[in-house]
Design a protein around this motif. Structure first.
Motif, PDB file in Angstrom:
ATOM      1  N   PRO A  19      -4.102   5.214  -4.413  1.00 18.73           N
ATOM      2  CA  PRO A  19      -4.214   5.131  -5.817  1.00 18.73           C
ATOM      3  C   PRO A  19      -3.471   6.186  -6.389  1.00 18.73           C
ATOM      4  CG  PRO A  19      -6.347   6.019  -4.850  1.00 18.73           C
ATOM      5  CD  PRO A  19      -5.246   5.601  -3.524  1.00 18.73           C
ATOM      6  N   GLY A  20      -3.079   6.095  -7.539  1.00 19.12           N
ATOM      7  CA  GLY A  20      -2.263   7.036  -8.373  1.00 19.12           C
ATOM      8  C   GLY A  20      -0.747   6.567  -8.770  1.00 19.12           C
ATOM      9  N   GLU A  21      -0.046   7.443  -9.597  1.00 18.10           N
ATOM     10  CA  GLU A  21       1.163   6.879 -10.059  1.00 18.10           C
ATOM     11  C   GLU A  21       2.376   7.812  -9.440  1.00 18.10           C
ATOM     12  OE1 GLU A  21       1.525   5.213 -13.456  1.00 18.10           O
ATOM     13  OE2 GLU A  21      -0.436   4.405 -13.396  1.00 18.10           O
ATOM     14  N   ALA A  22       2.617   7.498  -8.349  1.00 19.27           N
ATOM     15  CA  ALA A  22       3.838   8.336  -7.671  1.00 19.27           C
ATOM     16  C   ALA A  22       4.980   7.599  -8.288  1.00 19.27           C
ATOM     17  CB  ALA A  22       3.598   8.142  -6.263  1.00 19.27           C
ATOM     18  N   ASP A  23       5.721   8.589  -8.247  1.00 17.85           N
ATOM     19  CA  ASP A  23       7.217   8.105  -8.912  1.00 17.85           C
ATOM     20  C   ASP A  23       7.890   7.650  -7.905  1.00 17.85           C
ATOM     21  OD1 ASP A  23       8.548  10.139  -7.542  1.00 17.85           O
ATOM     22  OD2 ASP A  23       8.724  11.611  -9.053  1.00 17.85           O
ATOM     23  N   ALA A  24       9.183   6.829  -8.456  1.00 22.09           N
ATOM     24  CA  ALA A  24       9.952   5.931  -7.155  1.00 22.09           C
ATOM     25  C   ALA A  24      10.424   6.987  -6.245  1.00 22.09           C
ATOM     26  CB  ALA A  24      11.168   5.464  -8.191  1.00 22.09           C
ATOM     27  N   GLU A  25      10.725   8.166  -6.246  1.00 18.50           N
ATOM     28  CA  GLU A  25      11.101   9.098  -5.201  1.00 18.50           C
ATOM     29  C   GLU A  25      10.060   9.359  -4.123  1.00 18.50           C
ATOM     30  OE1 GLU A  25      13.006  13.402  -4.290  1.00 18.50           O
ATOM     31  OE2 GLU A  25      13.717  12.254  -6.317  1.00 18.50           O
ATOM     32  N   GLU A  26       8.683   9.803  -4.773  1.00 21.15           N
ATOM     33  CA  GLU A  26       7.621   9.888  -3.989  1.00 21.15           C
ATOM     34  C   GLU A  26       7.279   8.585  -3.041  1.00 21.15           C
ATOM     35  OE1 GLU A  26       4.903  13.048  -6.138  1.00 21.15           O
ATOM     36  OE2 GLU A  26       5.335  11.260  -7.372  1.00 21.15           O
ATOM     37  N   ARG A  27       7.363   7.403  -3.984  1.00 16.07           N
ATOM     38  CA  ARG A  27       6.884   6.251  -3.065  1.00 16.07           C
ATOM     39  C   ARG A  27       8.071   5.886  -2.003  1.00 16.07           C
ATOM     40  NH1 ARG A  27       3.817   2.726  -6.048  1.00 16.07           N
ATOM     41  NH2 ARG A  27       5.225   0.679  -5.419  1.00 16.07           N
ATOM     42  N   ARG A  28       9.331   6.086  -2.188  1.00 15.44           N
ATOM     43  CA  ARG A  28      10.189   5.784  -1.136  1.00 15.44           C
ATOM     44  C   ARG A  28       9.884   6.957  -0.072  1.00 15.44           C
ATOM     45  NH1 ARG A  28      14.293   5.256  -4.293  1.00 15.44           N
ATOM     46  NH2 ARG A  28      14.406   7.189  -4.665  1.00 15.44           N
ATOM     47  N   GLY A  29       9.625   8.299  -0.154  1.00 12.35           N
ATOM     48  CA  GLY A  29       9.344   9.069   0.829  1.00 12.35           C
ATOM     49  C   GLY A  29       8.089   8.858   1.459  1.00 12.35           C
ATOM     50  N   LEU A  30       7.213   8.277   1.074  1.00 12.89           N
ATOM     51  CA  LEU A  30       5.840   7.841   1.668  1.00 12.89           C
ATOM     52  C   LEU A  30       6.282   6.660   2.511  1.00 12.89           C
ATOM     53  CD1 LEU A  30       3.267   8.263  -1.264  1.00 12.89           C
ATOM     54  CD2 LEU A  30       3.411   9.724   0.554  1.00 12.89           C
ATOM     55  N   LEU A  31       6.881   5.765   1.942  1.00 14.46           N
ATOM     56  CA  LEU A  31       7.110   4.473   2.733  1.00 14.46           C
ATOM     57  C   LEU A  31       7.989   4.653   3.799  1.00 14.46           C
ATOM     58  CD1 LEU A  31       7.433   1.790  -0.112  1.00 14.46           C
ATOM     59  CD2 LEU A  31       5.609   2.259   1.302  1.00 14.46           C
ATOM     60  N   GLU A  32       8.902   5.866   3.677  1.00 18.12           N
ATOM     61  CA  GLU A  32       9.922   5.948   4.915  1.00 18.12           C
ATOM     62  C   GLU A  32       9.153   6.549   5.826  1.00 18.12           C
ATOM     63  OE1 GLU A  32      13.303   8.114   3.142  1.00 18.12           O
ATOM     64  OE2 GLU A  32      14.152   6.146   2.208  1.00 18.12           O
ATOM     65  N   ALA A  33       8.222   7.511   5.443  1.00 18.59           N
ATOM     66  CA  ALA A  33       7.287   8.146   6.746  1.00 18.59           C
ATOM     67  C   ALA A  33       6.486   7.412   7.755  1.00 18.59           C
ATOM     68  CB  ALA A  33       6.473   9.178   5.983  1.00 18.59           C
ATOM     69  N   GLU A  34       6.436   6.125   7.112  1.00 19.26           N
ATOM     70  CA  GLU A  34       5.637   5.290   7.829  1.00 19.26           C
ATOM     71  C   GLU A  34       6.466   4.450   8.925  1.00 19.26           C
ATOM     72  OE1 GLU A  34       2.125   4.072   7.886  1.00 19.26           O
ATOM     73  OE2 GLU A  34       2.170   6.001   6.643  1.00 19.26           O
ATOM     74  N   TYR A  35       7.722   4.543   8.906  1.00 17.45           N
ATOM     75  CA  TYR A  35       8.519   3.766   9.998  1.00 17.45           C
ATOM     76  C   TYR A  35       9.643   4.618  10.314  1.00 17.45           C
ATOM     77  CZ  TYR A  35       6.346  -0.157   7.278  1.00 17.45           C
ATOM     78  OH  TYR A  35       5.559  -0.990   6.739  1.00 17.45           O
ATOM     79  N   PRO A  36       9.796   4.412  11.613  1.00 18.65           N
ATOM     80  CA  PRO A  36       9.494   3.189  12.455  1.00 18.65           C
ATOM     81  C   PRO A  36       8.405   3.198  13.340  1.00 18.65           C
ATOM     82  CG  PRO A  36      11.007   4.439  13.809  1.00 18.65           C
ATOM     83  CD  PRO A  36      11.202   5.307  12.348  1.00 18.65           C
ATOM     84  N   LYS A  37       7.699   2.217  13.480  1.00 16.88           N
ATOM     85  CA  LYS A  37       6.370   2.229  14.032  1.00 16.88           C
ATOM     86  C   LYS A  37       6.561   1.817  15.554  1.00 16.88           C
ATOM     87  CE  LYS A  37       3.870   1.157  10.011  1.00 16.88           C
ATOM     88  NZ  LYS A  37       2.580   0.510   9.492  1.00 16.88           N
ATOM     89  N   SER A  38       5.364   2.284  16.359  1.00 13.15           N
ATOM     90  CA  SER A  38       5.405   1.708  17.756  1.00 13.15           C
ATOM     91  C   SER A  38       4.838   0.059  17.716  1.00 13.15           C
ATOM     92  CB  SER A  38       4.096   2.505  18.187  1.00 13.15           C
ATOM     93  OG  SER A  38       3.035   2.126  17.857  1.00 13.15           O
ATOM     94  N   THR A  39       5.002  -0.374  18.956  1.00  7.59           N
ATOM     95  CA  THR A  39       4.491  -1.997  18.882  1.00  7.59           C
ATOM     96  C   THR A  39       3.100  -2.130  18.376  1.00  7.59           C
ATOM     97  OG1 THR A  39       6.482  -2.534  20.337  1.00  7.59           O
ATOM     98  CG2 THR A  39       4.434  -3.851  20.288  1.00  7.59           C
ATOM     99  N   GLY A  40       2.394  -1.146  18.943  1.00  8.46           N
ATOM    100  CA  GLY A  40       0.835  -1.080  18.650  1.00  8.46           C
ATOM    101  C   GLY A  40       0.612  -0.868  16.907  1.00  8.46           C
ATOM    102  N   GLN A  41       1.430   0.024  16.428  1.00 11.74           N
ATOM    103  CA  GLN A  41       1.276   0.044  14.885  1.00 11.74           C
ATOM    104  C   GLN A  41       1.724  -1.003  14.222  1.00 11.74           C
ATOM    105  OE1 GLN A  41       3.568   3.782  15.140  1.00 11.74           O
ATOM    106  NE2 GLN A  41       1.665   5.002  14.596  1.00 11.74           N
ATOM    107  N   ALA A  42       2.832  -1.435  14.748  1.00 12.65           N
ATOM    108  CA  ALA A  42       3.211  -2.802  13.998  1.00 12.65           C
ATOM    109  C   ALA A  42       2.152  -3.912  14.193  1.00 12.65           C
ATOM    110  CB  ALA A  42       4.632  -3.287  14.750  1.00 12.65           C
TER     111      ALA A  42
END
Length: 81
Positions: A19-42
């Protein structure tokens, strides 16, 4: 049985960005931190989105040529494929 799969945007909003109103740059950073994933995480992401995924299924799809092998880590585009 009718099944539904969660689209990427909905998954990101509900599970990655929260929840919350992250700006575009914050959103991009949060999403980039999630990848790449291991096969189990995928697998966990795909199952959370409503798909019947297992490591064996992903291996089968790679062997069949339905998706290309991401190696040991799965970038966002490979998880989506």
């Amino acid at each position: 049985m009718l099944r539904y799969a969660m689209e990427r945007g909905d998954f990101e909003e509900l599970f990655l960005l929260g929840p919350g109103e992250a700006d575009a740059e914050e959103r991009r950073g949060l999403l980039e931190a999630e990848y790449p994933k291991s096969t189990g995480q995928a697998v966990v992401e795909l199952r959370t989105r409503g798909l019947e995924a297992t490591e064996a299924v992903l291996d089968y799809l790679i062997e069949k040529g339905a998706i290309s092998s991401p190696g040991r880590r799965w970038p966002q585009a490979q998880v989506e494929a």
